[in-house]
Design an enzyme around this catalytic site. Structure first.
Site, short mmCIF file in Angstrom:
data_model
loop_
_atom_site.label_atom_id
_atom_site.label_comp_id
_atom_site.label_asym_id
_atom_site.label_seq_id
_atom_site.Cartn_x
_atom_site.Cartn_y
_atom_site.Cartn_z
N TYR A 237 0.83 -1.10 -0.12
CA TYR A 237 -0.01 0.05 -0.03
C TYR A 237 0.80 1.27 0.11
O TYR A 237 0.81 1.90 -0.78
CB TYR A 237 -0.98 -0.21 1.35
CG TYR A 237 -1.54 1.12 1.58
CD1 TYR A 237 -2.30 2.06 0.62
CD2 TYR A 237 -1.49 1.81 2.66
CE1 TYR A 237 -3.11 2.94 0.86
CE2 TYR A 237 -2.09 3.17 3.04
CZ TYR A 237 -2.83 3.68 2.05
OH TYR A 237 -3.79 4.90 2.35
N LYS A 241 1.51 4.02 -3.19
CA LYS A 241 1.18 5.22 -2.99
C LYS A 241 2.20 6.12 -3.23
O LYS A 241 2.04 7.58 -3.74
CB LYS A 241 0.35 5.40 -1.62
CG LYS A 241 -0.94 4.95 -1.40
CD LYS A 241 -1.92 5.48 -2.20
CE LYS A 241 -2.50 6.50 -1.88
NZ LYS A 241 -3.58 7.12 -2.62
#
Length: 491
Positions: A237, A241
């Protein structure tokens, strides 16, 4: 930093919101519709097969939520006409070019009308399969940017990232951008396009080998974690990002770009009412497992600060940042959290949980109250693993052998205990970067934003985002946990 009045800024404006069914996107849409009813239009991008399905999904998964209760009550019979005049659900996907909007006439219309773009589309699973996370969190950001560059009236593009793109840095973490090729290890250069090609090759190889869908999912999840750790990130994640931020910085071509990096987002503090939440967010998996008696021990650094921030404060900061940075040909980053201004230690949360669930025990499926104890907290992973081996894994092996001898007599007990051990181990691994995190997020830009709002008297009473006003004991005990129990936790 100068700031015009906030509510007039959004009057007669057209806004595109991606990831419209996400937690922050819903809170944002509700706030705009309630606070500025003279907004011209909200285009809400939803992943569906067609626009008719998008409208249905909007009604079921957004408008139908308790979050919109205040707006429903204030408008009454006028709600339907109010929504139909201002909200246009659209079928699309940030993973695709042109956001997957196939109707070229609609696209042209949007490019002529849109003033503001909010990109909140993301997959937030720490261990998401690499191809999915790369498509949404990394290249999705680039596709939104490309779409925004075609909007002739665009005043600002706001991208929602996460403060934890810094991964496991220590000390005071600045609101600094990532540049193409940056890694957290600093030992090698990251090539995003090469990562995309690598994912394609990896998937093709798995399919040629005849791997099952289940095997592909599992392998791609592991592959994402492997690539993240190679470059210094703790999970897929935050890694994907960070790459999304790199692409935005590289290709924004002087567009007014705001990157909001919130910390761990929790239930609403005040608006539209306190305690609304959806799903089990970062710390909520721990709260849920503890309440149900599935978490007897955990691991954390003694000095770890739990950096949480209510959703409505994040949304208020987003709205004010849009106004402040409109029409400025540059990029700015805002950390939105509490670790610097109003820190709460992880050990404090443990005390709150023990007190709350001792007084208000969770009722299990059998109708009996679940008794909780003060969870044991280990200050190192080595101690945690040693404890788990002695306390759970070894007895479980003995029980499993006995179960084999006794013709599966203890089968249900074995499965239950194995599940509890697996849950504990999984939670610890996923939360390790957060529970051993000892840094704090510098919010100099965000503080300047607060000061500008105060000095300009820019409707600040409607858009407060100062964490210093939060009494953590009151918020956790009387707002967050009750909200979690009401809206998210299931038996």
């Amino acid at each position: 930093m100068e700031l015009e009045r906030i509510l007039p800024f959004f009057e007669n404006k057209t806004i595109l919101v991606t990831g419209a069914t996400g937690f922050l996107a819903k809170v944002f849409a509700e706030k705009i519709l309630r606070a500025q009813p003279n907004v011209k239009k909200l285009y809400l991008l939803l992943r569906t097969s067609d626009n008719k399905s998008a409208t249905q999904r909007f009604r079921n998964e957004i408008l139908g939520k308790d979050l919109f209760m205040v707006l429903r009550n204030s408008l009454g019979a006028n709600l339907e006409s109010f929504i139909s005049e201002r909200v246009t659900p659209i079928s699309g996907d940030v993973c695709d070019e042109n956001l997957g909007i196939k109707d070229c006439i609609l696209r042209e219309e949007m490019w002529k009308e849109i003033d503001i773009v909010l990109n909140s589309a993301a997959t937030t699973k720490f261990d998401e399969r690499y191809d999915v996370a790369l498509g949404t969190n990394t290249y999705g950001a680039l596709h939104v940017l490309s779409f925004a560059q075609n909007c002739v009236k665009l005043k600002v593009l706001l991208h929602v990232s996460t403060a934890y793109v810094c991964s496991e840095m220590e000390g005071n973490i600045l609101e600094s951008p990532f540049y193409m090729g940056d890694t957290l290890k600093g030992t090698s250069k990251l090539d995003i396009n090469a990562e995309k090609e690598l994912v394609k090759e990896y998937l093709d190889r798995l399919r040629v080998q005849g791997a099952t869908n289940e095997a592909i999912i599992s392998t791609m999840k592991d592959f994402g974690i492997e690539r993240a750790k190679l470059y210094g990130w703790s999970n897929t994640y935050t890694y994907t990002k960070a790459m999304g931020e790199m692409l935005l910085g590289q290709f924004n071509q002087n567009l007014p770009l705001v990157i909001i990096r919130p910390t761990m987002v929790t239930s609403t503090y005040k608006e539209p009412f306190s305690g609304w939440i959806e799903g089990t967010r970062t710390i909520d998996g721990v709260i849920s497992a503890y309440a149900k008696g599935k978490l007897e021990c955990f691991t954390a650094h003694p000095k770890s600060i739990l950096d949480i921030i209510p959703a409505d404060m994040v949304v208020n900061s987003m709205i004010v940042a849009m106004v402040a940075h409109a029409n400025k040909s540059s990029q700015i980053i805002f950390h939105v959290g509490s670790s610097l201004r109003n820190p709460m230690r992880l050990c404090t949360l443990r005390e709150f949980l023990f007190r709350y669930f001792t007084r208000n025990p969770w009722i299990g499926k059998n109708g009996k109250s679940i008794k909780v104890g003060k969870a044991i907290v280990f200050s190192s992973m080595a101690r945690f693993h040693a404890y788990m081996a002695i306390r759970y894994k070894l007895p479980l092996k003995v029980l499993w052998l006995a179960n084999e001898v006794l013709c599966q007599y203890h089968r249900d007990i074995c499965i239950d205990r194995k599940r509890k051990v697996a849950l504990g181990m999984r939670l610890v691994e996923l939360y390790k970067p957060y529970v051993f995190f000892t840094g704090s997020f510098d919010d100099s830009n965000t503080e300047k934003l607060r000061v500008a709002a105060r000095e300009s008297d820019a409707d600040l009473h409607l858009f407060d985002f100062d964490p210093k006003c939060i009494d953590w004991e009151d918020y956790i005990m009387n707002t967050h946990i009750p909200g979690l129990l009401k809206y998210s936790m299931k038996p």
